[in-house]
Design a protein around this motif. Structure first.
Motif, short mmCIF file in Angstrom:
data_model
loop_
_atom_site.label_atom_id
_atom_site.label_comp_id
_atom_site.label_asym_id
_atom_site.label_seq_id
_atom_site.Cartn_x
_atom_site.Cartn_y
_atom_site.Cartn_z
N UNK A 156 -23.77 59.82 57.16
CA UNK A 156 -24.72 59.09 58.01
C UNK A 156 -26.10 59.74 57.95
N UNK A 157 -26.13 61.05 57.99
CA UNK A 157 -27.41 61.78 57.93
C UNK A 157 -28.10 61.48 56.60
N UNK A 158 -27.36 61.56 55.51
CA UNK A 158 -27.96 61.29 54.20
C UNK A 158 -28.46 59.84 54.09
N UNK A 159 -27.69 58.92 54.61
CA UNK A 159 -28.12 57.52 54.57
C UNK A 159 -29.38 57.30 55.40
N UNK A 160 -29.50 58.01 56.51
CA UNK A 160 -30.72 57.90 57.32
C UNK A 160 -31.91 58.48 56.57
N UNK A 161 -31.69 59.57 55.86
CA UNK A 161 -32.77 60.15 55.04
C UNK A 161 -33.21 59.15 53.99
N UNK A 162 -32.26 58.47 53.35
CA UNK A 162 -32.60 57.46 52.35
C UNK A 162 -33.37 56.32 52.99
N UNK A 163 -32.93 55.90 54.16
CA UNK A 163 -33.61 54.81 54.87
C UNK A 163 -35.04 55.21 55.23
N UNK A 164 -35.21 56.45 55.70
CA UNK A 164 -36.54 56.94 56.08
C UNK A 164 -37.46 57.08 54.87
N UNK A 165 -36.87 57.18 53.69
CA UNK A 165 -37.64 57.35 52.45
C UNK A 165 -37.31 56.24 51.46
N UNK A 166 -37.20 55.04 51.97
CA UNK A 166 -36.70 53.92 51.16
C UNK A 166 -37.53 53.63 49.91
N UNK A 167 -38.78 54.03 49.90
CA UNK A 167 -39.63 53.77 48.74
C UNK A 167 -39.55 54.87 47.69
N UNK A 168 -38.88 55.94 48.01
CA UNK A 168 -38.76 57.08 47.10
C UNK A 168 -37.45 56.95 46.32
N UNK A 169 -37.55 56.46 45.09
CA UNK A 169 -36.36 56.23 44.26
C UNK A 169 -35.57 57.52 44.00
N UNK A 170 -36.31 58.62 43.77
CA UNK A 170 -35.64 59.89 43.51
C UNK A 170 -34.78 60.33 44.69
N UNK A 171 -35.30 60.15 45.90
CA UNK A 171 -34.53 60.50 47.10
C UNK A 171 -33.27 59.66 47.19
N UNK A 172 -33.42 58.37 46.90
CA UNK A 172 -32.26 57.49 46.99
C UNK A 172 -31.19 57.84 45.97
N UNK A 173 -31.61 58.23 44.79
CA UNK A 173 -30.64 58.64 43.76
C UNK A 173 -29.89 59.88 44.21
N UNK A 174 -30.62 60.86 44.73
CA UNK A 174 -29.99 62.10 45.18
C UNK A 174 -29.07 61.83 46.37
N UNK A 175 -29.53 61.01 47.31
CA UNK A 175 -28.68 60.68 48.47
C UNK A 175 -27.39 60.02 48.00
N UNK A 176 -27.49 59.09 47.07
CA UNK A 176 -26.28 58.43 46.55
C UNK A 176 -25.33 59.45 45.90
N UNK A 177 -25.91 60.41 45.18
CA UNK A 177 -25.10 61.46 44.56
C UNK A 177 -24.41 62.31 45.63
N UNK A 178 -25.15 62.66 46.68
CA UNK A 178 -24.58 63.46 47.76
C UNK A 178 -23.47 62.71 48.48
N UNK A 179 -23.69 61.44 48.72
CA UNK A 179 -22.67 60.63 49.40
C UNK A 179 -21.42 60.52 48.54
N UNK A 180 -21.60 60.35 47.23
CA UNK A 180 -20.44 60.29 46.33
C UNK A 180 -19.66 61.60 46.36
#
Length: 160
Positions: A21-45
């Motif tokens: 949930x924390x990682x998904x919120x970080x991704x949501x807060x940085x929705x325009x940052x593709x690099x953040x979203x890729x890393x968040x997805x990796x962390x969630x996996x």
């Protein structure tokens, strides 16, 4: 009500879900940052793999009820206190770059790793306690955490 290994595993799953949930919120807060979203997805996996490991252990226990052991209430109460204190500290950080995200993730996983070692240590009152199934299952979880942490640190180094 008797407490057992499955109760501890459920706590581990709950903490992993909270981190997701924390990682998904970080991704949501940085929705325009593709690099953040890729890393968040990796962390969630990675957390999903941890959860799969926990569920495999639960399934094994369910299929082999003879390995299920009760945990002394006083010991479980101390463990529950530790877990609840840890969960209170789990808050959504303000992170806006990948380097900070990786640093946060590595530090968080180190804390989780230490928490599991602390929990396992509290299960040992006498020498033969290291031969219990509960101790053995926690050893497996700790090895899984150690491996995950090693890969996470390597991933963090590659990110800069």
């Amino acid at each position: 009500m008797a407490y057992n290994t499955i109760d501890l595993i459920d706590k581990a799953i709950d903490m992993a879900e909270r981190r997701k949930e924390i990682y998904r919120q970080i991704a949501k807060d940085n929705s325009k940052n593709k690099g953040m979203n890729i890393i968040v997805n990796t962390l969630v996996k990675g957390l999903d793999k941890n959860i799969d490991c926990y569920n495999r252990i639960k399934k094994y226990i369910a299929q082999n009820e003879n390995v299920l052991e009760e945990i002394d209430f006083l010991i479980y109460d101390k463990i529950l206190f530790l877990v609840n204190q840890f969960k209170k500290r789990l808050m959504n950080p303000k992170i806006s770059d990948t380097k900070s995200l990786m640093k946060f993730s590595v530090n968080l996983e180190k804390q989780i790793y230490a928490l599991f070692i602390d929990i396992q240590g509290r299960l040992v009152v006498k020498e033969e306690d290291v031969k219990t199934n509960t101790y053995r299952f926690l050893s497996n979880i700790i090895r899984e955490k150690e491996e995950y942490l090693k890969h996470l640190e390597e991933f963090a180094k590659r990110q800069g």
